[in-house]
Enzyme design. Structure first.
Site, PDB file in Angstrom:
ATOM      1  N   CYS A 152       2.175 -62.577 -23.821  1.00  0.00           N
ATOM      2  CA  CYS A 152       2.188 -61.268 -23.198  1.00  0.00           C
ATOM      3  C   CYS A 152       2.769 -59.965 -23.771  1.00  0.00           C
ATOM      4  O   CYS A 152       2.213 -59.528 -24.817  1.00  0.00           O
ATOM      5  CB  CYS A 152       2.832 -61.810 -21.773  1.00  0.00           C
ATOM      6  SG  CYS A 152       2.280 -60.568 -20.444  1.00  0.00           S
ATOM      7  N   HIS A 184      -0.404 -66.410 -20.368  1.00  0.00           N
ATOM      8  CA  HIS A 184       0.912 -67.135 -20.366  1.00  0.00           C
ATOM      9  C   HIS A 184       0.476 -68.662 -20.523  1.00  0.00           C
ATOM     10  O   HIS A 184       0.086 -69.316 -19.579  1.00  0.00           O
ATOM     11  CB  HIS A 184       1.588 -66.858 -18.923  1.00  0.00           C
ATOM     12  CG  HIS A 184       2.193 -65.495 -19.067  1.00  0.00           C
ATOM     13  ND1 HIS A 184       3.496 -65.629 -19.251  1.00  0.00           N
ATOM     14  CD2 HIS A 184       1.873 -64.536 -18.480  1.00  0.00           C
ATOM     15  CE1 HIS A 184       3.726 -64.161 -19.165  1.00  0.00           C
ATOM     16  NE2 HIS A 184       2.951 -63.492 -18.616  1.00  0.00           N
ATOM     17  N   GLU A 209       2.570 -71.140 -20.775  1.00  0.00           N
ATOM     18  CA  GLU A 209       3.332 -71.949 -20.110  1.00  0.00           C
ATOM     19  C   GLU A 209       2.762 -71.939 -18.556  1.00  0.00           C
ATOM     20  O   GLU A 209       3.479 -72.737 -17.898  1.00  0.00           O
ATOM     21  CB  GLU A 209       4.700 -71.612 -20.416  1.00  0.00           C
ATOM     22  CG  GLU A 209       5.156 -69.932 -19.563  1.00  0.00           C
ATOM     23  CD  GLU A 209       4.603 -68.818 -20.227  1.00  0.00           C
ATOM     24  OE1 GLU A 209       3.583 -68.965 -21.201  1.00  0.00           O
ATOM     25  OE2 GLU A 209       5.149 -67.770 -19.735  1.00  0.00           O
TER      26      GLU A 209
END
Lengths: 213, 256
Positions: free
Chosen positions: A82, A191, A193
């Site tokens: 990001c 992202h 994750e």
């Protein structure tokens, strides 16, 4: 034991990145750190980041993280996430111009307040699950279907057009770089994750990556 | 457009337990928010919203602990709200693993708090929750006002103006609940949803009133919502997330 250092420069939710790595690579030791020694000793490095790039860059410079990143990429794989990706670029339009670490020559641009597609106004930030089309660095996309959706949340972007480092493309009013790659350097605007199975697979692929393209 | 609309199940949590429980097949503990979030994560939910409805001083630590456990199990975005009044609350929630924090009453009492939060943590993680109620009569030009305390306290604030102001102050997203429709299962207030969605440039989550899958479709196509939030239709197993997505896809909505 392989060690992954997640650089903690006070910007962002590092817990999630760490937990996701632990999930996909239980054999790896994750350290969330603001210490140069740990970053230097690690086998791989992750540069996260959320919020405003100006604030991120201020902390990156204050702690000397820009130098750690330059040194790391000479020796081992580094993943930017990001604003961590945006910080690797040369410049950003954010806050009337912010200088980045400059690992890659691209600049970071604002979506603008009147982003449109097919006559329809698009919301900014670009928030949600969008498709990523793979362009380079196949090792990082292993076992991920082309066009898989990843979770994005950002108001600034790196242009896909003319980007020599483009590794993944996404469309939201403009063609944006969802991922960029260079030797030992991979960075994503989304992202991983927070991107469920596809994101976790990408993190696994980063752990397995030898840094070559 | 290739960006998918989002389905967000919402968990109301009281002292670390999900209120009213959840009716899933083979669930080990229907009151454990972490277990439920994990199931929604596997079922294809696009995000999870966790609303701490006690949010008393004593329950804070329980919330942080629950969020931390949830973040270790759930790899989709997690929004946490309920009683968020200080920058310290936001910091603790983000550190525990929340991706976004929802501010409600505190924004009404002190709008500058939203600006401060967005400047400190970035707009991407600041959601402003708006509880609105229709105040105009039948046949009149629709007018909506902001209410607090579960719809009991009127504030006199115009909902559209307020949403615009919150976006200007740095809210990255608006969570819009119709207090008229909440709990009625009669569908979103589409007029309200459309008015707010057209007024702000940030994404809007529609909430309050979902009773069937057509309501979700209407929220997007007629209300212009970027995401739809629902609780009971998913919790009680009336519909699965997959069924909801398929239905929405069949109506031409891009879904993940």
């Amino acid at each position: 034991m392989q060690e992954v250092a997640i650089i903690d420069y006070g910007m962002g939710n590092l817990h999630s990145v760490g937990k996701a790595i632990e999930r996909v690579a239980p054999e790896v030791r994750v350290s969330v750190t603001d210490q140069y020694e740990r970053v230097r000793a690690a086998d791989r490095v992750i540069l996260p980041g959320v919020g405003a790039m100006r604030d991120c860059m201020a902390e990156i410079r204050r702690l000397g993280v820009d130098d750690w990143v330059r040194e790391a990429v000479e020796q081992k794989p580094l993943l930017g996430i990001c604003v961590g990706m945006q910080a690797l670029m040369a410049t950003s339009e954010e806050n009337e111009g912010t200088e980045g670490i400059g690992m890659l020559p691209a600049s970071v641009r604002f979506f603008g307040h009147d982003l449109r597609e097919d006559g329809q106004r698009l919301k900014v930030p670009h928030m949600g699950w969008n498709q990523v089309f793979q362009a380079a660095a196949p090792a990082l996309w292993r076992n991920i279907e082309d066009g898989s959706r990843f979770y994005f949340v950002h108001s600034y972007y790196v242009e896909a057009e003319g980007n020599a480092n483009l590794a993944g493309r996404c469309h939201y009013g403009v063609d944006l770089a969802a991922a960029v790659a260079a030797p030992n350097l991979f960075a994503v605007q989304f992202h991983p994750e927070k991107s469920h199975d596809a994101g976790l697979q990408l993190l696994r692929n980063f752990i397995d990556w030898d840094g070559s393209l | 457009m290739s960006l998918a609309r989002r389905i967000i199940p919402c968990l109301d949590v009281d002292k670390g337990r999900v209120v009213k429980g959840v009716n899933f097949v083979e669930i080990r503990d229907a009151g454990d928010p972490v277990e439920i979030a994990r199931r929604y994560n596997e079922a294809g939910a696009d995000e999870i919203t966790f609303l701490d409805i006690t949010a008393s001083h004593e329950s804070r630590d329980t919330t942080y602990e629950t969020v931390e456990r949830m973040a270790g199990e759930v790899f989709i975005p997690l929004t946490v709200g309920g009683g968020v009044r200080h920058v310290g609350h936001i910091r603790n929630l983000l550190n525990a693993g929340a991706d976004k924090v929802s501010i409600n009453t505190a924004a009404v009492h002190n709008p500058e708090f939203v600006r401060e939060a967005a400047e400190r943590f970035g707009s991407q993680c600041i959601v402003v929750a708006i509880d609105a109620k229709r105040v105009s009569g039948e046949g009149e030009e629709p007018r909506y006002e902001i209410f607090t305390h579960g719809g009991r306290n009127a504030t006199g604030l115009d909902a559209v103006e307020w949403a615009r102001r919150m976006a200007e102050y740095g809210a990255g997203e608006i969570l819009l609940t119709s207090m008229d429709r909440d709990g009625t299962k009669s569908g979103f207030d589409l007029g309200l949803t459309r008015a707010i969605s057209d007024a702000v440039s940030v994404p809007v989550i529609a909430s309050g009133g979902v009773g069937n899958l057509q309501h979700l479709v209407d929220g997007v196509l007629e209300g212009g919502a970027d995401a739809v939030l629902a609780a009971s239709i998913f919790h009680f197993g009336e519909y699965t997330i997959a069924e909801a997505k398929e239905y929405m896809r069949d109506h031409g909505i891009v879904m993940r």
